[in-house]
Enzyme design. Structure first.
Site, PDB file in Angstrom:
ATOM      1  N   CYS A 177       0.805  -1.220   0.000  1.00  0.00           N
ATOM      2  CA  CYS A 177       0.000   0.000   0.000  1.00  0.00           C
ATOM      3  C   CYS A 177       0.842   1.278   0.000  1.00  0.00           C
ATOM      4  CB  CYS A 177      -0.953  -0.010   1.191  1.00  0.00           C
ATOM      5  SG  CYS A 177      -2.062  -1.441   1.155  1.00  0.00           S
TER       6      CYS A 177
ATOM      7  N   LYS B 187      -8.586  -0.223  10.099  1.00  0.00           N
ATOM      8  CA  LYS B 187      -8.579  -1.272   9.078  1.00  0.00           C
ATOM      9  C   LYS B 187      -7.681  -2.384   9.585  1.00  0.00           C
ATOM     10  CE  LYS B 187      -7.625  -2.062   4.189  1.00  0.00           C
ATOM     11  NZ  LYS B 187      -7.168  -1.413   2.938  1.00  0.00           N
TER      12      LYS B 187
ATOM     13  N   ARG C  91       0.438  -7.486   5.084  1.00  0.00           N
ATOM     14  CA  ARG C  91       0.193  -6.080   5.410  1.00  0.00           C
ATOM     15  C   ARG C  91       0.139  -5.821   6.922  1.00  0.00           C
ATOM     16  NH1 ARG C  91      -3.542  -6.479   0.696  1.00  0.00           N
ATOM     17  NH2 ARG C  91      -2.475  -5.482  -1.041  1.00  0.00           N
TER      18      ARG C  91
ATOM     19  N   GLU D 180      -6.443   5.009  16.649  1.00  0.00           N
ATOM     20  CA  GLU D 180      -6.367   5.273  15.207  1.00  0.00           C
ATOM     21  C   GLU D 180      -7.472   6.236  14.768  1.00  0.00           C
ATOM     22  OE1 GLU D 180      -4.467   4.751  12.776  1.00  0.00           O
ATOM     23  OE2 GLU D 180      -3.220   2.999  13.131  1.00  0.00           O
TER      24      GLU D 180
ATOM     25  N   LYS E 221     -13.193  -1.611   9.215  1.00  0.00           N
ATOM     26  CA  LYS E 221     -13.136  -2.635   8.172  1.00  0.00           C
ATOM     27  C   LYS E 221     -12.292  -3.787   8.669  1.00  0.00           C
ATOM     28  CE  LYS E 221     -11.660  -3.330   3.386  1.00  0.00           C
ATOM     29  NZ  LYS E 221     -11.026  -2.804   2.195  1.00  0.00           N
TER      30      LYS E 221
HETATM   31 ZN   LIG Z   1      -3.897  -0.841  -0.113  1.00  0.00          ZN
END
Ligand SMILES: [Zn+2]
Length: 330
Positions: free
Chosen positions: A130, A199, A221, A237, A252
């Site tokens: 990302c 997330k 990730r 966050e 999410k």
């Molecule tokens: Zn991403």
């Protein structure tokens, strides 16, 4: 007072009574439909892990968006699948990129439909992460601060194309502030930011990665997405994103994190969006196909539960079916 003076079943006796005291409503206007927009023309590619969902070239994406709008769905979330990828993910901020072209095409046909392009680099980077990588192959990590200007640049490109909301999903630290500053500099002070604030590094994204062709080539990730075990950190966050200027915040996935949805709502009083992700959708579809669950009843119960947890809006691949079923119930 308790039994026998209090009998909660009194208000469950008829449909009219149950409707009168129902606490949570589900409406097509609460739903956001994700669309996968691919380069090229006249392409409709089924996604085996997400039955009923296809990768669509722009003209088909416009038609799909029109169907959603006709059903009363107010917004679509766009993911781009570009022809070419590179190490930086430069396709993300290409003003003639697949998502930018799709935004313009949809807004031209459907000016009242909200178009929300997903803002991340992973669909555009050759390595599938990302952000930009630093360090050698095995020890490579995503360089947070080097990624921020690229995200800001992408946000401005989305804004110029006509996006209604800017929706960063990368989980870099400080990106909401960087994006807000860049948008303000370019005269987009009125454009709201929907931040993917909490997330989680979830196994439920599996089907999406096939859809968006964004599986990391190496590693995973967990270096930037959240540990599924952490609720307190989710609040940190979210609060940081609010401080940096987020107008809406997102949790999410949705179903395994309904407690987080509720805590975020209680802690912030912000508009909260929850993403009912590909794995959640695939489970319902598989159970329905196996005859284990009634699809319609399951979907409506799932979406209602996400709203009850505190979500104002739900991003879901079930959006069109749900909107249709809800209109039949009126
Ligand atoms: Zn991403």
């Amino acid at each position: 007072m308790s039994f026998p003076a209090t009998r909660l079943r009194r208000l469950r006796r008829t449909g009219a009574l149950r409707g009168l005291v129902r606490e949570t409503r589900l409406d097509a206007s609460d739903l956001i439909l994700p669309l996968f927009v691919t380069h090229g023309s006249d392409r409709r590619e089924p996604i085996s892990t997400l039955p009923g969902v296809e990768r669509l070239s722009i003209e088909h994406a416009v038609a799909e968006a029109a169907q959603a709008a006709a059903l009363g769905i107010p917004a679509v979330l766009l993911f781009g699948i570009p022809a070419d990828k590179d190490a930086e993910g430069s396709g993300a901020w290409d003003d003639e990129g697949v998502v930018q072209l799709a935004i313009r095409a949809i807004k031209e046909q459907l000016p009242d439909l909200l178009v929300i392009p997903d803002l991340c680099l992973c669909e555009y980077t050759s390595h599938g992460h990302c952000g930009v990588l630093t360090g050698s192959h095995q020890a490579a990590t995503v360089d947070n601060d080097a990624t921020l200007p690229l995200l800001a640049r992408t946000a401005v490109s989305h804004a110029r194309a006509g996006a209604d909301l800017i929706a960063p999903s990368d989980m870099m630290d400080g990106r909401v502030g960087a994006i807000r500053a860049a948008l303000d500099d370019e005269g987009f002070e009125d454009l709201p930011i929907l931040a993917y604030s909490a997330k989680f590094a979830s196994v439920f994204y599996g089907p999406f990665r096939e859809a968006a062709d964004s599986t990391p080539a190496s590693g995973d990730r967990r270096g930037y997405q959240m540990d599924p075990a952490n609720g307190e950190e989710a609040l940190r966050e979210v609060l940081l994103d609010v401080e940096e200027g987020a107008d809406l915040v997102m949790v999410k996935p949705a179903l395994p994190y309904l407690d987080v949805v509720r805590r975020v709502k209680d802690a912030t009083r912000m508009p909260v969006v929850a993403y009912n992700v590909g794995g959640e959708y695939a489970m319902v579809k598989a159970a329905a196909a196996a005859g284990a669950l009634d699809e319609r009843a399951t979907v409506l119960e799932v979406l209602t539960s996400i709203r009850r947890a505190g979500a104002d809006a739900v991003i879901t691949y079930h959006a069109k079916d749900a909107a249709r079923w809800l209109s039949e119930m009126d």
